[in-house]
Design a protein around this motif. Structure first.
Motif, PDB file in Angstrom:
ATOM      1  N   ASP A 136       0.868  -1.174   0.000  1.00 17.73           N
ATOM      2  CA  ASP A 136       0.000   0.000   0.000  1.00 17.73           C
ATOM      3  C   ASP A 136       0.904   1.222   0.000  1.00 17.73           C
ATOM      4  OD1 ASP A 136      -2.510  -1.334   0.190  1.00 17.73           O
ATOM      5  OD2 ASP A 136      -2.115  -1.692   2.315  1.00 17.73           O
ATOM      6  N   PHE A 137       0.509   2.252  -0.748  1.00 18.58           N
ATOM      7  CA  PHE A 137       1.346   3.443  -0.792  1.00 18.58           C
ATOM      8  C   PHE A 137       0.493   4.704  -0.763  1.00 18.58           C
ATOM      9  CE2 PHE A 137       0.397   2.339  -5.168  1.00 18.58           C
ATOM     10  CZ  PHE A 137       0.043   3.548  -5.736  1.00 18.58           C
ATOM     11  N   SER A 138       1.095   5.761  -0.245  1.00 20.89           N
ATOM     12  CA  SER A 138       0.479   7.085  -0.300  1.00 20.89           C
ATOM     13  C   SER A 138       1.617   8.095  -0.409  1.00 20.89           C
ATOM     14  CB  SER A 138      -0.382   7.365   0.936  1.00 20.89           C
ATOM     15  OG  SER A 138       0.412   7.451   2.086  1.00 20.89           O
ATOM     16  N   ALA A 139       1.348   9.162  -1.140  1.00 19.47           N
ATOM     17  CA  ALA A 139       2.356  10.209  -1.310  1.00 19.47           C
ATOM     18  C   ALA A 139       1.660  11.553  -1.440  1.00 19.47           C
ATOM     19  CB  ALA A 139       3.211   9.935  -2.543  1.00 19.47           C
ATOM     20  N   GLN A 140       2.265  12.540  -0.861  1.00 12.73           N
ATOM     21  CA  GLN A 140       1.826  13.929  -0.998  1.00 12.73           C
ATOM     22  C   GLN A 140       3.071  14.710  -1.383  1.00 12.73           C
ATOM     23  OE1 GLN A 140      -1.359  15.401  -0.550  1.00 12.73           O
ATOM     24  NE2 GLN A 140      -0.363  17.184  -1.416  1.00 12.73           N
ATOM     25  N   ILE A 141       3.080  15.277  -2.588  1.00 13.41           N
ATOM     26  CA  ILE A 141       4.248  16.006  -3.078  1.00 13.41           C
ATOM     27  C   ILE A 141       3.807  17.421  -3.428  1.00 13.41           C
ATOM     28  CG2 ILE A 141       6.143  16.019  -4.734  1.00 13.41           C
ATOM     29  CD1 ILE A 141       5.467  13.010  -5.225  1.00 13.41           C
ATOM     30  N   ASN A 142       4.291  18.383  -2.653  1.00  8.98           N
ATOM     31  CA  ASN A 142       3.927  19.784  -2.867  1.00  8.98           C
ATOM     32  C   ASN A 142       5.093  20.622  -3.377  1.00  8.98           C
ATOM     33  OD1 ASN A 142       1.309  19.329  -1.899  1.00  8.98           O
ATOM     34  ND2 ASN A 142       1.996  19.563   0.203  1.00  8.98           N
ATOM     35  N   ASP A 143       6.294  20.100  -3.317  1.00 13.10           N
ATOM     36  CA  ASP A 143       7.483  20.842  -3.719  1.00 13.10           C
ATOM     37  C   ASP A 143       7.654  20.783  -5.238  1.00 13.10           C
ATOM     38  OD1 ASP A 143      10.027  21.818  -4.246  1.00 13.10           O
ATOM     39  OD2 ASP A 143      11.000  20.687  -2.666  1.00 13.10           O
ATOM     40  N   PRO A 144       7.526  21.914  -5.939  1.00 11.34           N
ATOM     41  CA  PRO A 144       7.685  21.905  -7.403  1.00 11.34           C
ATOM     42  C   PRO A 144       9.055  21.385  -7.837  1.00 11.34           C
ATOM     43  CG  PRO A 144       6.813  24.018  -6.657  1.00 11.34           C
ATOM     44  CD  PRO A 144       7.197  23.247  -5.435  1.00 11.34           C
ATOM     45  N   GLY A 145      10.095  21.606  -7.037  1.00  8.16           N
ATOM     46  CA  GLY A 145      11.426  21.110  -7.374  1.00  8.16           C
ATOM     47  C   GLY A 145      11.474  19.593  -7.431  1.00  8.16           C
ATOM     48  N   ILE A 146      10.790  18.945  -6.509  1.00  4.70           N
ATOM     49  CA  ILE A 146      10.735  17.477  -6.508  1.00  4.70           C
ATOM     50  C   ILE A 146       9.929  16.993  -7.703  1.00  4.70           C
ATOM     51  CG2 ILE A 146       9.871  15.447  -5.265  1.00  4.70           C
ATOM     52  CD1 ILE A 146      10.518  16.984  -2.667  1.00  4.70           C
ATOM     53  N   ALA A 161       1.444  21.936 -16.748  1.00  2.47           N
ATOM     54  CA  ALA A 161       2.191  22.021 -15.493  1.00  2.47           C
ATOM     55  C   ALA A 161       1.289  21.581 -14.346  1.00  2.47           C
ATOM     56  CB  ALA A 161       2.674  23.444 -15.275  1.00  2.47           C
ATOM     57  N   TYR A 162       1.823  20.807 -13.417  1.00  4.42           N
ATOM     58  CA  TYR A 162       1.015  20.319 -12.299  1.00  4.42           C
ATOM     59  C   TYR A 162       1.746  20.550 -10.985  1.00  4.42           C
ATOM     60  CZ  TYR A 162       3.964  16.219 -13.122  1.00  4.42           C
ATOM     61  OH  TYR A 162       5.030  15.383 -13.331  1.00  4.42           O
ATOM     62  N   SER A 163       0.974  20.566  -9.902  1.00  4.81           N
ATOM     63  CA  SER A 163       1.540  20.748  -8.561  1.00  4.81           C
ATOM     64  C   SER A 163       0.630  20.054  -7.560  1.00  4.81           C
ATOM     65  CB  SER A 163       1.666  22.236  -8.233  1.00  4.81           C
ATOM     66  OG  SER A 163       0.390  22.845  -8.216  1.00  4.81           O
ATOM     67  N   ALA A 167      -4.153  16.147  -8.596  1.00  8.33           N
ATOM     68  CA  ALA A 167      -3.129  17.164  -8.812  1.00  8.33           C
ATOM     69  C   ALA A 167      -3.772  18.470  -9.236  1.00  8.33           C
ATOM     70  CB  ALA A 167      -2.133  16.716  -9.878  1.00  8.33           C
ATOM     71  N   LYS A 168      -3.131  19.562  -8.890  1.00 10.72           N
ATOM     72  CA  LYS A 168      -3.516  20.868  -9.408  1.00 10.72           C
ATOM     73  C   LYS A 168      -2.826  21.026 -10.748  1.00 10.72           C
ATOM     74  CE  LYS A 168      -4.650  24.233  -5.983  1.00 10.72           C
ATOM     75  NZ  LYS A 168      -4.229  25.461  -5.316  1.00 10.72           N
ATOM     76  N   ILE A 169      -3.558  21.521 -11.747  1.00 10.29           N
ATOM     77  CA  ILE A 169      -2.940  21.768 -13.048  1.00 10.29           C
ATOM     78  C   ILE A 169      -3.228  23.197 -13.476  1.00 10.29           C
ATOM     79  CG2 ILE A 169      -2.882  19.378 -13.797  1.00 10.29           C
ATOM     80  CD1 ILE A 169      -5.377  19.888 -15.427  1.00 10.29           C
ATOM     81  N   ASP A 170      -2.259  23.780 -14.126  1.00  7.89           N
ATOM     82  CA  ASP A 170      -2.369  25.162 -14.606  1.00  7.89           C
ATOM     83  C   ASP A 170      -2.918  26.102 -13.549  1.00  7.89           C
ATOM     84  OD1 ASP A 170      -1.234  24.679 -17.057  1.00  7.89           O
ATOM     85  OD2 ASP A 170      -3.129  24.267 -18.048  1.00  7.89           O
ATOM     86  N   GLY A 171      -2.477  25.939 -12.319  1.00  9.39           N
ATOM     87  CA  GLY A 171      -2.842  26.869 -11.259  1.00  9.39           C
ATOM     88  C   GLY A 171      -4.089  26.521 -10.497  1.00  9.39           C
ATOM     89  N   ASP A 172      -5.292  26.697 -11.093  1.00  9.54           N
ATOM     90  CA  ASP A 172      -6.537  26.578 -10.349  1.00  9.54           C
ATOM     91  C   ASP A 172      -7.344  25.310 -10.609  1.00  9.54           C
ATOM     92  OD1 ASP A 172      -6.071  29.023  -9.155  1.00  9.54           O
ATOM     93  OD2 ASP A 172      -7.151  30.135 -10.692  1.00  9.54           O
ATOM     94  N   MET A 173      -7.047  24.576 -11.666  1.00 13.92           N
ATOM     95  CA  MET A 173      -7.826  23.376 -11.969  1.00 13.92           C
ATOM     96  C   MET A 173      -7.302  22.188 -11.161  1.00 13.92           C
ATOM     97  SD  MET A 173      -8.542  23.590 -16.051  1.00 13.92           S
ATOM     98  CE  MET A 173      -6.884  23.907 -16.557  1.00 13.92           C
TER      99      MET A 173
END
Length: 170
Positions: free
Chosen positions: A81-91, A103-105, A129-135
């Protein structure tokens, strides 16, 4: 001072009884890592159970993996089982992305990985994921990842994709 003429004996560690292993380490750029698991086997077949891996560097990256691998040498009997939360754009920039994707974040991943004949299965699988800012895009479903002619190929894909975009009306 000390004189011992006893012969040196070498003992082989038996893995019939589970050997618990636990470690904690700070990984450069990725944060704190905690890992624990039990390893056992007979030398021919190594099992790894009670796997718990956590990587955390605050609010930028959290990854957790839990489960087992019944045959470590052949990577068979996988149930993780896995879970991940990645908020750092550099990563996120370190992961390959097809040019057709925007682009996603703020990526969140959850699911279960199992081995199947000639590959692996993600079932269930959820990504946000967030894409293009607000979507926000949500992907929910399952897929097989098969080895065909030494290439990883998706098969039996069953996904639900939902795109939430902010209202443009004023």
């Amino acid at each position: 001072f000390f004189n011992d003429t006893a012969t040196t004996e070498i003992y082989t560690l038996s893995l019939h009884d589970a050997l618990p292993i636990s470690l904690e380490q700070k990984l450069s750029g990725l944060g704190n890592m905690q890992a624990s698991y039990q390893i056992f086997g007979d030398g021919e077949l190594i099992h790894i159970e009670n796997i718990k891996l956590k990587l955390d560097n605050g609010d930028q990256l959290q990854i957790e993996i839990a489960g087992k691998v019944n045959n470590f040498q052949l990577l068979q009997g996988i149930n993780l089982d896995f879970s991940a939360q990645i908020n750092d754009p550099g990563i996120l920039q370190k992961f390959p992305k097809p040019d057709v994707l925007p682009a996603y974040s703020n990526v969140t991943l959850n699911g279960n990985l199992k081995d199947i004949k000639d590959g692996y299965q993600l079932d269930p699988f959820k990504a946000t994921a967030k894409i293009d800012g607000d979507m926000v895009i949500n992907v929910d479903g399952r897929t097989d990842i098969s080895n065909i002619n030494d290439e990883q190929t998706l098969a039996n894909v069953n996904l639900k994709v939902q795109l939430d975009a902010p209202s443009t009306s004023q």
